[in-house]
Design an enzyme around this catalytic site. Structure first.
Site: not given
Length: 400
Positions: A201, A255
């Site tokens: 990720k 993010c």
């Protein structure tokens, strides 16, 4: 595996809880904010996300989704809490620690514990250590990381259709957790170990950040050379193996603006390119502020009065209400402090509570901003801003 407990009912936790409830699971959602709990239990939502309201209303009305401030016993526990950073870009996993401790009294043999929050490498192992310190036999639990990888604005679709990566602290945990995701994910569920899942990720978001940094640096160079960066990128992208992303006022969101720092913090001097990309994108925001201030000063010198400036868009990306790490919000606050005559337009921000958190900003509607300001600054490419025809000074940092 019929009972699910979701810790954190924000941009990932609530859609996940609502989706699972509509798939037939009994879902107990947990959040620390009482107003969020009350809103959800009324079958309403506190965030903007297409289709989410329908999913939540259906889930609550069916009795499959209930929200509370405390966890309860379940078969599967999903932790979806924020993972910001401390000063100096040091990863902050305090919310993960608190969430892990909060579920400890409710865990039973055979439970699956999933961390969906994007986290530094080693966080899932840390959770296992915390549970051991809380007196639990973790050999009887299945602990895994499955990072969310959805696009705001398309979350409900991508929760189901996107491939997912599952990495457990043991092989058995990986298999058990992956099997759970296969009950509601139509995309492929890929199995690995916890650290690789965590790093995957971080890698995805660092890749995006690096590519955006290239576009942002191009935009600065094009301004210097007197070139239209949007035309340049469009032409360059006609090459079959070139795909340059679009520049903007910086990079925001929980993010892409945050995760690369997790790698830099752990990798130190070996994370040269990732660090530089972060610095370029941070600098772009400061560059935008200086461009606006210079234009305002030019207006004042030419007209003998201070310019009235409209900041168009405050979210971190188009057509959502999410303000987390938003460069546009940062720019608006700086300009409000330094220029004073600044108004803000954010058509997606319908929650008065969110506006109250930014009470130093003056919120107005689109028509007021267009009619009563001298300089219009496009910071976010919301659909409401497309194809406007203006007869005043426009600074377009998002290609509307």
């Amino acid at each position: 595996m019929k009972n699910i407990c979701v810790i954190g009912l924000g941009y990932i936790g609530l859609p996940t809880a609502a989706l699972l409830a509509n798939k037939g699971y009994n879902v107990h959602g947990v959040d620390v904010v009482q107003s969020t709990i009350d809103t959800i239990n009324r079958g309403e939502i506190h965030i903007v996300e297409p289709e989410l309201d329908t999913f939540v209303r259906s889930a609550v009305n069916s009795g499959k989704l209930k929200a509370d401030t405390k966890p309860t016993q379940a078969d599967v526990f999903i932790i979806a809490v924020p993972t910001p950073f401390h000063e100096g870009y040091v990863p902050n996993v305090d919310y993960v620690v608190s969430a892990t401790k909060s579920i400890a009294p409710y865990l039973q043999k055979g439970n699956i514990i999933i961390l969906e929050s994007t986290s530094p490498v080693g966080t899932t192992d840390m959770m296992e250590k915390i549970l051991k310190e809380e007196g639990l036999d973790t050999s009887s639990l299945y602990i895994a990381h499955c990072p969310e990888r959805v696009l705001p604005g398309q979350i409900m679709r991508e929760l189901v259709e996107n491939d997912r990566i599952v990495g457990g602290t043991t092989k058995e945990a990986t298999i058990k957790t992956a099997d759970f995701y296969r009950t509601f994910v139509s995309g492929e569920v890929l199995e690995t170990d916890a650290k690789t899942a965590e790093m995957a990720k971080l890698t995805e978001n660092s890749f995006r950040d690096t590519n955006i940094a290239f576009a942002n640096e191009l935009s600065i160079l094009c301004d210097k050379f007197g070139i239209d960066v949007w035309e340049l990128i469009s032409l360059a992208n006609r090459h079959p193996r070139v795909n340059i992303l679009q520049p903007g006022a910086g990079v925001g969101g929980h993010c892409i603006a945050v995760d690369p720092w997790f790698i830099v913090h752990a990798g130190k001097e070996d994370a040269k390119l990732i660090r530089t990309a972060r610095e370029v994108n941070t600098y772009k925001t400061e560059w935008v502020i200086e461009k606006i201030k210079n234009e305002a000063l030019k207006f004042e010198n030419e007209n003998g009065r201070k310019a009235k400036v409209a900041c168009m868009g405050l979210a971190f990306k188009p057509d959502i209400d999410d303000l987390r790490e938003s460069p546009a919000l940062y720019i608006a606050k700086r300009l409000t402090d330094e220029l004073k005559n600044v108004v803000c337009v954010e058509p997606n921000l319908k929650n008065e509570e969110q506006k109250m958190k930014n009470e130093n900003l003056k919120f107005v509607d689109l028509n007021f901003a267009l009619e009563n300001t001298d300089i219009v600054v496009f910071l976010v490419g919301h659909k409401e801003f497309k194809s406007l025809k203006l007869d005043k000074k426009v600074l377009d940092f998002c290609g509307v």
